[in-house]
Structure formats: C-alpha cells, structure tokens
Design a protein around this motif. Sequence first.
Motif, mmCIF file in Angstrom:
data_model
loop_
_atom_site.group_PDB
_atom_site.id
_atom_site.type_symbol
_atom_site.label_atom_id
_atom_site.label_comp_id
_atom_site.label_asym_id
_atom_site.label_seq_id
_atom_site.Cartn_x
_atom_site.Cartn_y
_atom_site.Cartn_z
ATOM 1 N N PRO A 164 -0.050 7.816 12.311
ATOM 2 C CA PRO A 164 -0.151 6.359 12.102
ATOM 3 C C PRO A 164 1.148 5.766 11.541
ATOM 4 C CG PRO A 164 -2.159 7.420 11.359
ATOM 5 C CD PRO A 164 -1.205 8.523 11.702
ATOM 6 N N PRO A 208 -9.314 4.100 3.089
ATOM 7 C CA PRO A 208 -9.525 4.766 4.379
ATOM 8 C C PRO A 208 -10.961 5.288 4.449
ATOM 9 C CG PRO A 208 -8.439 6.280 2.882
ATOM 10 C CD PRO A 208 -8.742 5.029 2.080
ATOM 11 N N LEU A 254 -9.128 -2.350 12.086
ATOM 12 C CA LEU A 254 -7.818 -2.935 12.356
ATOM 13 C C LEU A 254 -7.835 -4.348 12.941
ATOM 14 C CD1 LEU A 254 -5.269 -3.020 14.697
ATOM 15 C CD2 LEU A 254 -4.840 -2.673 12.284
ATOM 16 N N SER A 273 -5.712 -10.890 -0.848
ATOM 17 C CA SER A 273 -4.637 -10.854 -1.842
ATOM 18 C C SER A 273 -3.292 -10.511 -1.185
ATOM 19 C CB SER A 273 -4.960 -9.886 -2.989
ATOM 20 O OG SER A 273 -5.154 -8.596 -2.490
ATOM 21 N N GLY A 322 -0.144 4.489 -0.389
ATOM 22 C CA GLY A 322 -0.982 5.686 -0.299
ATOM 23 C C GLY A 322 -0.390 6.674 0.679
ATOM 24 N N THR A 350 -0.846 -1.309 4.529
ATOM 25 C CA THR A 350 -1.830 -0.215 4.568
ATOM 26 C C THR A 350 -2.742 -0.277 3.350
ATOM 27 O OG1 THR A 350 -0.339 1.294 3.414
ATOM 28 C CG2 THR A 350 -0.260 1.329 5.828
ATOM 29 N N ALA A 351 -2.657 -1.367 2.598
ATOM 30 C CA ALA A 351 -3.467 -1.500 1.376
ATOM 31 C C ALA A 351 -4.941 -1.506 1.744
ATOM 32 C CB ALA A 351 -3.099 -2.795 0.662
ATOM 33 N N PHE A 369 4.919 -1.193 -2.498
ATOM 34 C CA PHE A 369 4.075 -1.994 -3.407
ATOM 35 C C PHE A 369 2.664 -1.426 -3.407
ATOM 36 C CE2 PHE A 369 0.769 -5.082 -3.988
ATOM 37 C CZ PHE A 369 1.148 -5.795 -5.103
ATOM 38 N N ASP A 370 2.052 -1.366 -4.595
ATOM 39 C CA ASP A 370 0.648 -0.926 -4.685
ATOM 40 C C ASP A 370 0.066 -1.503 -5.977
ATOM 41 O OD1 ASP A 370 -0.821 1.702 -3.131
ATOM 42 O OD2 ASP A 370 -1.778 0.995 -4.974
ATOM 43 N N ILE A 371 -1.271 -1.619 -6.034
ATOM 44 C CA ILE A 371 -1.886 -2.042 -7.302
ATOM 45 C C ILE A 371 -1.973 -0.871 -8.280
ATOM 46 C CG2 ILE A 371 -3.222 -4.072 -6.563
ATOM 47 C CD1 ILE A 371 -5.634 -2.116 -6.227
ATOM 48 N N GLY A 374 0.869 -1.170 0.000
ATOM 49 C CA GLY A 374 0.000 0.000 0.000
ATOM 50 C C GLY A 374 0.906 1.219 0.000
HETATM 51 P P1 A3D Z 1 -4.769 5.552 0.987
HETATM 52 O O1 A3D Z 1 -3.991 6.820 0.887
HETATM 53 O O2 A3D Z 1 -6.058 5.458 0.237
HETATM 54 O O3 A3D Z 1 -3.805 4.355 0.567
HETATM 55 C C1 A3D Z 1 -4.257 3.051 0.409
HETATM 56 C C2 A3D Z 1 -3.503 2.458 -0.757
HETATM 57 O O4 A3D Z 1 -3.861 1.081 -0.869
HETATM 58 C C3 A3D Z 1 -3.831 3.122 -2.104
HETATM 59 O O5 A3D Z 1 -2.643 3.600 -2.696
HETATM 60 C C4 A3D Z 1 -4.439 1.979 -2.915
HETATM 61 O O6 A3D Z 1 -4.106 2.023 -4.299
HETATM 62 C C5 A3D Z 1 -3.830 0.766 -2.241
HETATM 63 N N1 A3D Z 1 -4.558 -0.477 -2.482
HETATM 64 C C6 A3D Z 1 -5.893 -0.680 -2.588
HETATM 65 N N2 A3D Z 1 -6.148 -1.977 -2.822
HETATM 66 C C7 A3D Z 1 -4.950 -2.615 -2.848
HETATM 67 C C8 A3D Z 1 -4.563 -3.966 -3.060
HETATM 68 N N3 A3D Z 1 -5.453 -4.912 -3.278
HETATM 69 N N4 A3D Z 1 -3.247 -4.246 -3.022
HETATM 70 C C9 A3D Z 1 -2.319 -3.290 -2.797
HETATM 71 N N5 A3D Z 1 -2.635 -1.989 -2.611
HETATM 72 C C10 A3D Z 1 -3.938 -1.662 -2.647
HETATM 73 O O7 A3D Z 1 -5.109 5.233 2.522
HETATM 74 P P2 A3D Z 1 -4.204 5.561 3.827
HETATM 75 O O8 A3D Z 1 -2.795 5.246 3.508
HETATM 76 O O9 A3D Z 1 -4.573 6.901 4.343
HETATM 77 O O10 A3D Z 1 -4.823 4.492 4.854
HETATM 78 C C11 A3D Z 1 -4.618 3.109 4.641
HETATM 79 C C12 A3D Z 1 -5.427 2.275 5.625
HETATM 80 O O11 A3D Z 1 -4.995 2.546 6.959
HETATM 81 C C13 A3D Z 1 -6.939 2.556 5.630
HETATM 82 O O12 A3D Z 1 -7.663 1.338 5.730
HETATM 83 C C14 A3D Z 1 -7.143 3.391 6.888
HETATM 84 O O13 A3D Z 1 -8.459 3.284 7.397
HETATM 85 C C15 A3D Z 1 -6.129 2.761 7.797
HETATM 86 N N6 A3D Z 1 -5.727 3.559 8.952
HETATM 87 C C16 A3D Z 1 -5.543 2.886 10.123
HETATM 88 C C17 A3D Z 1 -5.155 3.548 11.261
HETATM 89 C C18 A3D Z 1 -4.956 2.806 12.525
HETATM 90 O O14 A3D Z 1 -4.600 3.377 13.530
HETATM 91 C C19 A3D Z 1 -5.193 1.376 12.568
HETATM 92 C C20 A3D Z 1 -4.945 4.943 11.214
HETATM 93 C C21 A3D Z 1 -5.136 5.607 10.022
HETATM 94 C C22 A3D Z 1 -5.530 4.898 8.878
#
Ligand code: A3D
Length: 320
Positions: free
Chosen positions: A235, A82, A123, A102, A12, A78-79, A33-35, A10
């Motif tokens: 995070p 959010p 989580l 996956s 992102g 983190t894939a 790594f990301d899709i 992930g």
């Molecule tokens: P974001 O910036 O959307 O990044 C997620 C990435 O995952 C994107 O680049 C997508 O392309 C990629 N992705 C989607 N599907 C796949 C796949 N099948 N394989 C590989 N990559 C994929 O989100 P973010 O970085 O802001 O947050 C990521 C996750 O963390 C989300 O689920 C949030 O809810 C979670 N999060 C958790 C906490 C905790 O404290 C637990 C805090 C903040 C965010």
Amino acid sequence: MARPKIALIGAGQIGGTLAHLAAMKELGDVILFDIAEGTPQGKALDIAQSGPSEGFDAALKGANDYADIAGADVCIVTAGVPRKPGMSRDDLLGINLKVMKSVGEGIAKYAPDAFVICITNPLDAMVWALQKFSGLPANKVCGMAGVLDSARFRHFLSLEFGVSMKDVTAFVLGGHGDTMVPLVRYSTVAGIPLPDLVKMGWTTQEKLDAIVQRTRDGGAEIVGLLKTGSAYYAPATSGIEMAEAYLKDQKRVLPCAAYVDGAYGQSGIYVGVPTVIGANGIEKVIDITLEGEEKTNFDKSVDAVKGLIEACKNIDSSLA
Ligand code: A3D
C-alpha cells in the motif's frame, strides 16, 4: 530550489513505510504527523538515521501539531484504524469518518494547495468525505486503491505465467472492497490481452477466475496472515507511485479513486477509475468502454460505494 514537502498524516505501519520510501527516493522532506505522541518523532529519527547508509538527502520530522504540515506539496493520509481478522473495510466507517473530519480541517487550514492522497479505509467513502471536509478542489484529492489492487493482480498473473511483473499490466477498477472489478480484457502480458493468453494455452479460464478472486481477497489474505493489522509495504509503495507522478508531472496512467463527474454514467462520487496524474493532480478520468459483465460488476461496485457514502451522510449531517 527548496525540496518539496511531503506530509504524512498518520504515522502507523503505512505512514512509517511511506516516510522511508519517500526519503530513499528523495522525493522531498518528510513530516510525519500523528495524534500519538512520540510515534512520529521516533519514526522520523529512526528513518533519518538510515540516511548515512542509504545516502539520501531528505529531512524528516515527527509532529503532533497540524501547523507542522504548513505549505505541504503532498499529503498522504493513513490516519485512522486498520481492520483485524473477521472485519470488513466497511466496519471501519464510523470511526474513520471522524478522523477524516479532523484531518480535512487540518489540511484545509495548513496545506490547501497540496495534492492529497487518501489511503484510509473504507477508501472510496473516506476520500469522498475527506474532499468535502477539506474543501480542496476535487482534482487535488484522490484515493489510493487501484494501484495496489492492480499490483496484486499483476503479481499473481506474473507467477501464473512465469514472466516478469514488469511486463504484466492490469487494471482493477470500481470500489476498493469485495466488489472491486479486475478487468481481464484490459489486462495484458506485453500487450497480449488475458483472454488471448487463455486461447493460446498459457492458462485456463478456471485458473484465471481463481486469480481474479484471489485479487479481490488480496487484502483479507494478508490480514488473515498478519492477524494484528493489514498490509502496509505494497500500500505504501502504491501511494508513493502516485505522489511521484504528481511531484514529477509524469502524466502516469494509474487507476485510482477519483471524483467522477459524468464518466461511466456517474456523478458526485469517488470510485476507482483509470486516471492521468500529473502536476495538476488528477488531470483526466479515462472513460473506457465496459461491456456485459464488466459493466454489471462495475455498476454493482458503484452501488456499494454509494451505500457507504449514504452511511457517511447519516452519521455526519454536514456531509448531506
Ligand atoms: P496503523 O498502523 O494503525 O496506523 C494508523 C495511524 O493513524 C496510527 O498511528 C494512529 O495513531 C493514527 N491516527 C488515528 N487517529 C488519528 C487522527 N485523528 N489523526 C492523526 N492520526 C491518527 O494503520 P495502517 O497504517 O496499517 O493503515 C492505515 C489505514 O490504511 C487503515 O484505515 C487501513 O484500513 C488502510 N489501508 C488501506 C489500503 C488501501 O488499499 C486503500 C490498504 C491497506 C490499509
């Protein structure tokens, strides 16, 4: 000796920040790594170009093929998606569960010896599913939430008391959701428990209760401000703290979503508990005594996590 390999699944907002922090702290070489095609490559190149100014030695590479994570020592996941304003973490379950499948298969094939830290929400259920999908030992798969929730609590407490965040310790346990349990009795300023600080007149019970609630709502407060996604700087920093504890065998005592098998009267679930993280991954789950309301609240939080785990089993029968 070769540098450790850190795979970020992930790329992102959190993934990119993790990569930058890992490089700046020279924890190892980084695979993003990301899709999404181009995103991990672009971020890897951008961060690598901060190296000359920052002066770090770390190689960064973007990838869309799981083969590139081969032999990773640490995988931070983190894939997924959010939440947006108005959404709860639990609303992400269906879509992110498919992503965990996956990711779990990719890690099982290419990085079966890695220490895996899941950050994807909701989580506790996602890390439970990721462990099942990957088949890795439970002590090598954990979730990041408690370090972040405790950091939020520590930050708010340090503002209230006007003291350094370094001298405030705090524990937030339970599931990473609305039912999380900030443990007031086990949280301190330089060893002085919060209830004693109330007696000493440093704060009032009402103010402390408001800080506890603000901690529980800490993620939603940031989602409401950002409007387009959720928090990522803190995070990512929390995830890196856990990865560093593993890579450097620090034996850090950190709250994280760990597999619980007997402690707290629970078994077969992942939930936020104090742990020791070292070279063997989650080396210990610390079973502290919870009293009265602490126990009621923890059990309520565990029930919420169990509900999400059941929902995962209903969606994907291979998890049942
Ligand atoms: P974001 O910036 O959307 O990044 C997620 C990435 O995952 C994107 O680049 C997508 O392309 C990629 N992705 C989607 N599907 C796949 C796949 N099948 N394989 C590989 N990559 C994929 O989100 P973010 O970085 O802001 O947050 C990521 C996750 O963390 C989300 O689920 C949030 O809810 C979670 N999060 C958790 C906490 C905790 O404290 C637990 C805090 C903040 C965010």
